[in-house]
Design a protein around this motif. Structure first.
Motif, PDB file in Angstrom:
ATOM      1  N   MET A 391      88.234  49.654  77.799  1.00 47.11           N
ATOM      2  CA  MET A 391      89.505  49.963  78.166  1.00 47.11           C
ATOM      3  C   MET A 391      89.480  50.915  79.514  1.00 47.11           C
ATOM      4  SD  MET A 391      91.152  51.191  74.437  1.00 47.11           S
ATOM      5  CE  MET A 391      92.461  51.596  75.071  1.00 47.11           C
ATOM      6  N   ALA A 392      88.462  51.720  79.645  1.00 39.91           N
ATOM      7  CA  ALA A 392      88.697  52.417  80.886  1.00 39.91           C
ATOM      8  C   ALA A 392      88.158  51.512  82.032  1.00 39.91           C
ATOM      9  CB  ALA A 392      87.879  53.567  80.691  1.00 39.91           C
ATOM     10  N   THR A 393      87.149  50.788  81.649  1.00 37.77           N
ATOM     11  CA  THR A 393      86.662  49.745  82.602  1.00 37.77           C
ATOM     12  C   THR A 393      87.840  48.909  83.202  1.00 37.77           C
ATOM     13  OG1 THR A 393      84.681  49.738  81.846  1.00 37.77           O
ATOM     14  CG2 THR A 393      85.021  47.873  83.324  1.00 37.77           C
ATOM     15  N   VAL A 394      88.707  48.152  82.342  1.00 35.06           N
ATOM     16  CA  VAL A 394      89.462  47.137  82.759  1.00 35.06           C
ATOM     17  C   VAL A 394      90.506  47.953  83.444  1.00 35.06           C
ATOM     18  CG1 VAL A 394      91.571  46.073  81.744  1.00 35.06           C
ATOM     19  CG2 VAL A 394      89.188  45.585  80.791  1.00 35.06           C
ATOM     20  N   LEU A 395      91.040  49.269  83.158  1.00 33.88           N
ATOM     21  CA  LEU A 395      91.888  50.131  83.709  1.00 33.88           C
ATOM     22  C   LEU A 395      91.724  50.306  85.016  1.00 33.88           C
ATOM     23  CD1 LEU A 395      94.770  51.331  83.779  1.00 33.88           C
ATOM     24  CD2 LEU A 395      93.436  53.491  82.597  1.00 33.88           C
ATOM     25  N   VAL A 396      90.499  50.934  85.205  1.00 36.09           N
ATOM     26  CA  VAL A 396      89.922  51.400  86.529  1.00 36.09           C
ATOM     27  C   VAL A 396      89.744  50.207  87.556  1.00 36.09           C
ATOM     28  CG1 VAL A 396      87.745  52.250  87.785  1.00 36.09           C
ATOM     29  CG2 VAL A 396      88.868  53.305  85.616  1.00 36.09           C
ATOM     30  N   LEU A 397      89.184  49.157  87.231  1.00 40.49           N
ATOM     31  CA  LEU A 397      88.894  47.899  87.918  1.00 40.49           C
ATOM     32  C   LEU A 397      90.146  47.430  88.576  1.00 40.49           C
ATOM     33  CD1 LEU A 397      85.707  46.265  86.609  1.00 40.49           C
ATOM     34  CD2 LEU A 397      86.125  47.414  88.668  1.00 40.49           C
ATOM     35  N   THR A 398      91.200  47.377  87.471  1.00 38.51           N
ATOM     36  CA  THR A 398      92.527  46.901  87.961  1.00 38.51           C
ATOM     37  C   THR A 398      93.122  47.814  88.859  1.00 38.51           C
ATOM     38  OG1 THR A 398      93.089  45.942  85.720  1.00 38.51           O
ATOM     39  CG2 THR A 398      94.855  46.595  87.043  1.00 38.51           C
ATOM     40  N   LEU A 399      92.910  48.849  88.834  1.00 39.50           N
ATOM     41  CA  LEU A 399      93.679  50.121  89.922  1.00 39.50           C
ATOM     42  C   LEU A 399      92.825  49.868  91.072  1.00 39.50           C
ATOM     43  CD1 LEU A 399      94.252  52.967  87.516  1.00 39.50           C
ATOM     44  CD2 LEU A 399      96.039  51.361  88.553  1.00 39.50           C
ATOM     45  N   LEU A 400      91.369  49.794  91.062  1.00 38.71           N
ATOM     46  CA  LEU A 400      90.653  49.621  92.245  1.00 38.71           C
ATOM     47  C   LEU A 400      90.939  48.290  92.946  1.00 38.71           C
ATOM     48  CD1 LEU A 400      87.265  50.830  91.180  1.00 38.71           C
ATOM     49  CD2 LEU A 400      88.794  52.167  92.651  1.00 38.71           C
ATOM     50  N   SER A 401      91.008  47.276  92.334  1.00 35.68           N
ATOM     51  CA  SER A 401      91.168  46.179  92.957  1.00 35.68           C
ATOM     52  C   SER A 401      92.454  45.341  93.420  1.00 35.68           C
ATOM     53  CB  SER A 401      90.456  44.737  92.219  1.00 35.68           C
ATOM     54  OG  SER A 401      91.165  44.604  90.752  1.00 35.68           O
ATOM     55  N   GLY A 402      93.374  46.127  92.617  1.00 39.41           N
ATOM     56  CA  GLY A 402      94.977  46.011  92.731  1.00 39.41           C
ATOM     57  C   GLY A 402      95.682  46.906  93.695  1.00 39.41           C
ATOM     58  N   LEU A 403      95.244  48.415  93.518  1.00 35.78           N
ATOM     59  CA  LEU A 403      96.086  49.003  94.138  1.00 35.78           C
ATOM     60  C   LEU A 403      96.207  48.802  95.819  1.00 35.78           C
ATOM     61  CD1 LEU A 403      97.852  51.534  93.066  1.00 35.78           C
ATOM     62  CD2 LEU A 403      95.825  52.895  93.429  1.00 35.78           C
TER      63      LEU A 403
END
Length: 411
Positions: A391-403
């Motif tokens: 869950m943390a990996t999905v959340l962090v990568l979503t923020l890093l790649s999309g933010l």
């Protein structure tokens, strides 16, 4: 609004199949590889932690250093356990374990079965350890020389049922009463056995079992408090120092011979036996804590590398979409809608990669388990730690790649 974000993101990803495929497969491979390593590391770190109060269980060993000679065995003689038991120190339980080097066939109910792994143990064995029992006597399970504990698989093999406490079996021409049936020993145990014979049986053939003799016993102690542990340690160390002093005082030659002998009592925590204990005569081949650190570093490196690669691709692709963003603004889209559109697109990609990674992990288990000699399975993913990791990996990568694209493009 959310449905619209998902629809438009899906259309873009479907239209750019190569970009989508590279991103999903690249990240999925990185996630799958690192997750397999994390599962292996987690399994190694959990060894012997299923016992109640495992933090208070120690294996007693003696270490001898004598000029260029070093002896540090996992086993010790029978007198060590006797000294602890009769020390008068309250708040501790001691138990010895000895491997049965040539286990006999078992006969019962007109059936027979071969024992692959068997041990001898003191009557206090299940007071120190908490191997899960299916059925047992209320007490005194190894008090007598002709009592025996068997695993569920042995019970099923001989009787076709696991509720067999009180029934008899034959081994080496002797009749034994089954006093307990235990579940299969967990794979995360440094000891592995199918049958437990009482040490009282060994006493019939070796009367001096409780005195100084062969170093064949694995000796374990469970303490109620750290203070009891410290008292027991001082007691054993003082006794060992006295023995060395007696050896050195017999003659002048003995004094010169044992002058440089250093003897130490060592308490090895049960949780450290598998990874951090590398004494001679270990019960079975142990793991290595240093290797665990190396594997963990490699897993983190793979995950970070895959993440950086994915974020770079996602960021580079978003920069090329300035015309699309301009058209959206002309059509009335505000900054928030554009921001959440890019973020939702990143979430879909990362989530798809995580699902693909789970598929790859499941497909890899047979080969991976054969290679490492374990029985890992997908159920371990749903344990709290691994689930939080995903869950943390999905959340962090979503923020890093999309933010970053979301903020820049929305401006």
């Amino acid at each position: 609004m959310l449905v619209n974000f998902i629809k438009t993101s899906y259309r873009f990803l479907r239209k750019n199949k190569v970009y989508t495929l590279i991103n999903i497969l690249g990240l999925a491979l990185g996630l799958a590889t690192s997750s397999l390593i994390f599962l292996y590391v987690a399994d190694e770190l959990k060894f012997d932690r299923f016992h109640r109060d495992y933090e208070n269980i120690y294996r007693v060993q003696e270490k001898y250093q004598w000029d260029d000679y070093n002896q540090f065995w996992a086993t010790c003689d029978g007198s060590v356990a006797s000294k602890i038991a009769y020390s008068g120190i309250e708040g501790q339980v001691v138990s010895r374990v000895m491997s049965y080097f040539n286990p006999p066939f078992l006969f019962a109910n007109a059936r027979s079965t071969n024992i692959e792994k068997a041990i001898f143990a003191d009557s206090t064995f299940l007071q120190v350890f908490s191997f899960p029992l299916i059925d047992s006597l209320s007490s005194g399970m190894l008090n007598h020389s002709h009592q025996v504990l068997i695993s569920e698989s042995i019970a099923e093999s001989l009787f076709g049922d696991s509720k067999v406490v009180g029934r008899e079996l034959e081994a080496d021409g002797e009749i034994y009463t089954i006093s307990a049936v235990f579940q299969e020993v967990p794979s995360q145990s440094h000891m592995d056995f199918d049958v437990v014979f009482p040490l009282e049986l060994l006493r019939e053939y070796f009367l001096e079992m409780d005195s100084t003799g062969p170093l064949v016993f694995y000796t374990y102690v469970k303490f109620d408090t750290p203070l009891v542990k410290e008292k027991t340690y001082r007691f054993l160390q003082q006794d060992l120092d006295n023995e060395v002093a007696k050896l050195a005082s017999k003659s002048k030659e003995d004094h010169e011979r044992y002058a440089n002998l250093q003897a130490d009592v060592v308490f090895v925590p049960l949780k450290d036996v598998h990874l951090k204990s590398h004494a001679e005569k270990e019960y079975q081949t142990n793991g290595n804590y240093e290797y665990i650190i190396i594997y963990l570093t490699i897993a983190i490196f793979i995950l970070v590398l895959a993440s950086i690669n994915y974020v770079n691709l996602a960021t580079a692709s978003s920069i090329k979409r300035a015309r699309e963003v301009g058209l959206r603004k002309v059509m009335g889209a505000n900054r928030n809608s554009i921001f959440f559109h890019f973020l939702s697109e990143a979430f879909i990609l990362v989530l798809s990669s995580a699902v693909t990674a789970l598929v790859l992990i499941e497909l890899s288990f047979p080969t991976f388990n054969e290679f490492i000699g374990k029985a890992l399975n997908l159920n371990m993913i749903w344990s709290s730690n691994m689930l939080y990791y995903f869950m943390a990996t999905v959340l962090v990568l979503t923020l890093l790649s999309g933010l970053y694209p979301s903020i820049v493009m929305s401006k």
